[in-house]
Design an enzyme around this catalytic site. Structure first.
Site, PDB file in Angstrom:
ATOM      1  N   ASP A  59      17.975  53.454 -34.413  1.00 29.59           N
ATOM      2  CA  ASP A  59      17.992  53.990 -33.050  1.00 29.59           C
ATOM      3  C   ASP A  59      19.172  53.358 -32.323  1.00 29.59           C
ATOM      4  OD1 ASP A  59      17.088  55.164 -30.514  1.00 29.59           O
ATOM      5  OD2 ASP A  59      15.173  55.414 -31.557  1.00 29.59           O
ATOM      6  N   HIS A 116      20.380  59.324 -30.339  1.00 31.61           N
ATOM      7  CA  HIS A 116      19.807  58.011 -30.684  1.00 31.61           C
ATOM      8  C   HIS A 116      20.660  57.297 -31.730  1.00 31.61           C
ATOM      9  CE1 HIS A 116      16.078  57.917 -28.331  1.00 31.61           C
ATOM     10  NE2 HIS A 116      16.025  59.222 -28.509  1.00 31.61           N
ATOM     11  N   GLU A 143      15.788  64.123 -28.179  1.00 33.91           N
ATOM     12  CA  GLU A 143      16.517  63.624 -27.014  1.00 33.91           C
ATOM     13  C   GLU A 143      18.020  63.542 -27.253  1.00 33.91           C
ATOM     14  OE1 GLU A 143      13.331  60.885 -24.733  1.00 33.91           O
ATOM     15  OE2 GLU A 143      14.231  59.932 -26.473  1.00 33.91           O
TER      16      GLU A 143
HETATM   17  C1  ACM Z   1      10.396  60.608 -28.765  1.00 33.73           C
HETATM   18  O1  ACM Z   1       9.490  60.077 -28.116  1.00 33.73           O
HETATM   19  N1  ACM Z   1      11.619  60.689 -28.269  1.00 33.73           N
HETATM   20  C2  ACM Z   1      10.163  61.164 -30.070  1.00 33.73           C
END
Ligand code: ACM
Length: 550
Positions: free
Chosen positions: A201, A274, A341
């Site tokens: 991440d 991410h 995201e």
């Molecule tokens: C997430 O909570 N962005 C998968």
């Protein structure tokens, strides 16, 4: 009766009530998750002592050793193990682990019978045997003893859902291999079958990679970490280097450990957003290669700082190589590529990304995200893997057999199932176990939200709009997610997952018409909290006070 007689009677009553062991009946009534069928057969109970033999068919040799370890840890009795083809049946009782594909007619099912001199667990696969073992442990005393009595029962049991998962983010905070194994033990006890390991991440890269070594020398380390809550003003940092990664040998060891316990490990490498740790190590994969990026030191990166990959040949070469390398390590047929995201503003502002969109006739930035997912799905198809992605992968016209992991709600699941994608339910409400489980202002820090125990227990994974329709079958199951921004150590993880994970186990395993929250709480208090204590795990104790209507 004279006062003396009354006194003797009182003493006798106290004595018998304290010393009556949990009766045969009560132990079999306390199993979590509640089995499909428990019949008390009224025969002689099985007496287990240190002489009781574990007799296993060869295909369950690993599970026999696992059972031996569990029983000696729980009761102190070290039972000899022998293979079913060997030697004679002794004079003592037996625990037989039997492969039987006829009586056991479903995947992950087990049949446990106990009477007279034999406890028999029949299964057709490793998981069924592991689950029979977990049930047997709950029929044995949770204390050191030289002899135990197992009630005469016939239990037939199998799961409601095929996918029963727990996730763990090891990026925001990393946990030792010993804890990863303990977590896997918790999963096995609760008859979960999948561990979703969130390995990369913005705040770090947590798995050893040979082909791109800076992922570990640079990407695995951050210079500092936010102190307190993300919303605190001003933000404060600890100015301490933090990080690390699991070596391939450690990963292999964890995979072996999990396999004996029937647990599939799905790795997640989160792209194309991410990706700040990747970009810090290799700025050439970002939309601003001339900028020096660091591994993120704060949480909630979405839209705030550049954390998306740029679509250029070097990036796609990188993705192919790294996904192949990680795919070779994990035997799971599934691979999670994130996809959540992904902030498109960086691609909008980047001439190179715009040119790529034009040249590849993509509709827009969402089309570019889909392009990334389809490329990586292709690399993973080379290795025979099926892709899982967060529900945002459906924002474009995705054309793959990807499984959708829905962290939003029923609407997204219905949309995915309607497009004939298989779906795993993990909605923030109520399956994010990083959310608060109380509204007590003194409760330990959590991200936000409120997911009390009763909300987890009452959660129904199949959206109402799909129930009793042909699309119902697309809902594979559900998963609890554990993002660790506010979990700096294993004890905090345990505090956040227990008892919510215990409730989720029953959502996923037990037939819907057998669920009963009051009875669940009774079993939790009688049989499972003592086990939390036995495990020396922390857990949230105030679950009766904090309910959905608070
Ligand atoms: C997430 O909570 N962005 C998968």
């Amino acid at each position: 009766m004279t006062p003396k007689h009354l006194f003797i009677l009182a003493i006798l009553l106290v004595f018998t009530s304290c010393h009556t062991p949990a009766t045969a009946q009560s132990v079999a009534d306390n199993i979590i998750p509640k089995p499909v069928e428990v019949v008390k057969t009224g025969k002689q109970p099985v007496v287990v002592t240190g002489k009781t033999q574990i007799v296993a068919d060869t295909r369950f040799a690993d599970q026999a050793a696992y059972l031996q370890d569990l029983i000696v840890a729980q009761t102190g009795m070290l039972l000899p193990v022998q293979s079913s083809g060997q030697g004679k049946s002794g004079r003592y009782s037996h625990i037989r682990l039997v492969a039987d594909s006829a009586a056991v007619n479903r995947a992950e099912m087990y049949i446990l019978t106990a009477a007279g001199r034999d406890v028999t667990i029949k299964a057709r696969d490793t998981r069924g045997m592991v689950y029979g073992i977990q049930t047997l442990l709950q029929l044995l005393p949770l204390q050191k003893t030289e002899t135990a009595s197992i009630p005469s029962v016939a239990i037939k049991d199998y799961p409601r859902f095929a996918y029963r998962g727990m996730h763990l983010d090891v990026v925001r905070h990393m946990f030792p291999v010993s804890f990863i194994k303990k977590y896997i033990d918790y999963l096995a006890f609760h008859k979960f079958n999948t561990f979703h390991w969130h390995l990369t991440d913005d705040q770090g890269w947590r798995i050893e990679i040979d082909s791109y070594p800076k992922l570990n020398t640079v990407g695995s380390w951050r210079d500092s970490t936010l102190i307190g809550h993300f919303n605190d003003v001003p933000a404060r940092y600890d100015a301490t280097r933090y990080g690390g990664f699991y070596t391939k040998d450690e990963v292999r060891d964890v995979i072996r450990y999990a396999a004996i316990r029937g647990i599939d490990i799905i790795p997640e490498i989160d792209i194309p957003g991410h990706s700040r740790a990747t970009i810090a190590a290799y700025p050439e994969f970002s939309t601003k290669p001339d900028t020096t990026w660091n591994v993120a030191t704060t949480w909630g990166m979405y839209n705030r700082q550049n954390n998306v990959l740029a679509p250029n040949p070097a990036t796609f070469k990188f993705l192919e190589t790294v996904f192949h390398e990680v795919a070779d390590l994990f035997p799971s047929p599934y691979f999670h590529l994130g996809g959540d995201e992904c902030s498109t503003m960086w691609w909008k502002a980047d001439p190179g990304s715009q040119k790529f969109i034009q040249e590849h006739h993509l509709k827009d930035e969402k089309g570019l995200q889909t392009y990334f997912i389809e490329q990586v799905a292709g690399y993973l198809a080379d290795k025979g893997k099926t892709v899982i992605g967060w529900h945002e992968i459906l924002q474009g016209d995705l054309d793959t057999s990807a499984i959708v992991m829905d962290w939003a709600g029923d609407k997204e699941a219905v949309a995915a199932a309607t497009r004939h994608h298989r779906v795993i339910m993990t909605p923030g409400k109520p399956l994010y176990f990083d959310n608060y489980q109380s509204k007590d202002p003194n409760d330990s820090l959590a991200i936000h939200g409120y997911n009390p125990l009763d909300a987890v227990y009452k959660y129904e994974p199949v959206p109402a709009a799909l129930q009793n329709t042909a699309l119902e079958k697309y809902i594979l199951g559900a998963q609890g997610n554990v993002w660790t921004e506010y979990m700096g150590n294993p004890a905090k993880v345990e505090y956040m997952v227990f008892p919510r994970m215990t409730a989720l186990s029953e959502v996923l395993w037990t037939p819907a018409n057998k669920k009963d929250y009051e009875d669940f709480k009774r079993r939790l208090k009688t049989a499972i909290i003592p086990r939390y204590n036995y495990w020396h795990t922390s857990y949230f104790k105030d679950f009766e006070k904090w309910t959905s209507d608070k």
